[in-house]
Write an enzyme that holds these catalytic residues in place. Sequence first.
Site, PDB file in Angstrom:
ATOM      1  N   ASP A 302       0.871  -1.163   0.000  1.00 57.36           N
ATOM      2  CA  ASP A 302       0.000   0.000   0.000  1.00 57.36           C
ATOM      3  C   ASP A 302       0.911   1.217   0.000  1.00 57.36           C
ATOM      4  OD1 ASP A 302      -1.894   1.944   0.305  1.00 57.36           O
ATOM      5  OD2 ASP A 302      -2.924   0.987   1.979  1.00 57.36           O
ATOM      6  N   ASP A 553      -1.631  -2.349   6.938  1.00 57.50           N
ATOM      7  CA  ASP A 553      -1.744  -1.865   8.310  1.00 57.50           C
ATOM      8  C   ASP A 553      -3.172  -1.524   8.710  1.00 57.50           C
ATOM      9  OD1 ASP A 553      -2.145   0.370   6.799  1.00 57.50           O
ATOM     10  OD2 ASP A 553      -0.440   1.503   7.569  1.00 57.50           O
ATOM     11  N   ASP A 557      -7.111  -4.278   4.924  1.00 59.71           N
ATOM     12  CA  ASP A 557      -6.077  -5.154   4.363  1.00 59.71           C
ATOM     13  C   ASP A 557      -6.184  -6.592   4.858  1.00 59.71           C
ATOM     14  OD1 ASP A 557      -4.761  -3.039   2.979  1.00 59.71           O
ATOM     15  OD2 ASP A 557      -3.814  -2.414   4.854  1.00 59.71           O
TER      16      ASP A 557
END
Length: 800
Positions: A302, A553, A557
């Site tokens: 990400d 995080d 996710d």
Amino acid sequence: MNEFDQKNIYSGLTSEQVTERISRGLVNNTGNVRTRSYRQIIMGNIFTLFNLINTILLVCIIISGSLKNALFYLVVLWNFLIGTIQEIRAKKTIDKLSLISAPKAHVIRDGTDIEINVNDIVLGDIMVLNTGNQICADAVVIDGSCQVNESLVTGESDAIYKSSGDNILSGSFLVSGRVYAEVEHVGEDNYANKITSGAKQYKKPDSVIMKSVSSIIRALVICIIPLSALFIWNNFFRLDLGFSPAMVKTVAAVSSMIPGGLVLLVSIVLSVSVIRLSAHKTMVQDLYCVENLARVDTLLLDKTGTITEGIMKAEEILHINENLPAGIKDLNIDAVIRTFALKSTDSNPTIEAVRDYFASYDAESVYFDDCSSHFIPFSSERKFSMLCVDGTGSFLMGAPEFILDDMSRVSDCIASYAEKMKRVVVFAWSPEIPDIRAEGDFKKPDNIFALSLIVIGDRIRENAPATLKFFRDEDVDIKIISGDSPITVSGIAAQAGLLNADKWVDASILKDEADIEAAVDKYTVFGRVTPHQKCDIVKALKKKGHTVAMTGDGANDVLALRESDCSIAMQSGTDAARNAANLVLLNSDFSSLPLVVAEGRKSINNLQRSAALYITKTVFSMVLTAFFIFASSVVYPFESIQMTLIGAIGIGIPSFFLALEPNNNRIKKGFLANVAKTAVPTGIMEGGALIVLTYMLKNIGADSAQTAAAATYMMLILGIAVVFNICGKVNLFKIGLIVLLAAAAAGACLVLPKVFSLVPLNPQIWGIILIISAVFFAVHFVVFRIIMPEMRGKSEKNHN
């Protein structure tokens, strides 16, 4: 929740109530198992198939009366001791780091919001839950609303809307929103504990290496049993060697066929990796993920928190005053945005950046205080949050593409900021209020007007370019999957040095799995990705044969983290992400990953070489045993004490030192095949060399003691030669290792000849040993240092 019906829910339990409930055992002791217990570790290292076989062989040696040949069992005891110590050290490391990374709970006690360990929650506590928090105990929502993902406990991956009066289950996590919830079950009474009570033991996860080792063990058991039976028949009945000599030679043959240290080697290497990684501020939550990380060829990132610092700042707010209805056009839009931020129950970086922007705002404080309002938290699926105000309408904040039906008035402005690597969030209004009371899902209101564009910046990490270059040099393909605009993400990725950053796609146009499977081959940057699409991207890459690592995080996710081969979370991330991950970067620094990958590759590459040494000895011993069963004029030459010395010099010592050598080569698929390519031909060549030696010594009239000594000397020489040829490029480390092995072999033979049943040899026998050894070394060198590397190079070139 009866206790809180008639009182302020924000006061929570009193200290006296907490103490009383603790005394009654109404505490949330979850009993989660991260590692094996000490008892399980000790029992697991004692009760193994190879230990059983070796113990039977020890009894046979004791019965034979040749106690010095029982020395081989010291290796078994040493293996047990080292394996147990290393695994306990790894357990202590993991348990210690788990305390740092363990999720905490926020509860209301004595009217104060405090943070406690999840195991300290008591029945009736009021938990304060925000986006990304893991729900640590079954509870009832008593204020607020949220969306909960229950996939970890029910398998249902769609977020479920929860509001006052609804039950929330332990093991699930908040996708969005903020709620106060009263704990109704603790400890073993929790839903998650009930459904996992039969499976709450440490379980070894899927591992290519352990599968390969298990296959080797099964094959060996199938081969060893008939070979051993035939060898016993040959020594006791056909050759009639006498009880003691026959027993000693039988034990020597059988024990040498057992790669007893192989399983232990895997455990030790991975355990040591766990300890080493802890020094790099990395917590390993799954022992075998080190292996999977070493095999990774695709890494999904990400943008936020990896390439960028993740510290967002609202830099500018651009108001749009065209074609707005009079009632809205006359409002102070800055004050409305501030009101939206203050009433928001979200705690994501975007809304925090907006709050910080208005921290010193001195205009009228908050709009709509005299109106009934309801806030809908941000969702990664719909990409916006919303404040509904009775009599005024709905205010929305989020991704422009997901809020506005007509982007024509803002697209150019958004594109210009995207080129400057800035995120743009739209603040919009609609006169309509959707029906959101009954269901968590709702239809976006129509007639939406863009009020403002909020420009948000995020700095690229200083070490991001070097980290991306490392993975590029290591042939690891990196893909960025983000919820942000693909143009913005692409620009940031390009500035950070990501290869093919200009190949981007807006994931909102990817409608099904077929679209995603086609896209993963074409694009490097994926923008506007939903949580389900992240998971589908991982599945598509795995379907194409890739080994996929995923960093994340956030709660959005989790699905992708669970699906990936190796999942990596940041310590600064959400509880849900950390609990789902195999690895947790305790310093939340993406630049730690190269060290982690390098450690994994070193461990697995060196393990593969060491495994080849173990299997070489096994193949060699099986070739010899099979040959001497049917040989009529020569006898198996070795005693078990001699095979113990050969194993120590050719396997034990080098495998220990090879495990310490840096080795960052990319892991080649097929652990078993890679080991077999080295071990099988080498074992056959060694067996052939020894057979030639025994016949040549027979022809010159050497007795059995001379033959055994000559065979031992030659196998020590061949073992060192094999280590030299398979351990890669020559350097000072390799030269030092070869010198050490030669010195150890010479010392054992010169200082303890009687212990190892070694007798003096004449020059003629030594000449035969040296000639066969020289021929073996030359042939082995040509095969493994010239022919096979060229074949691998051509194969890789054709593959590429």
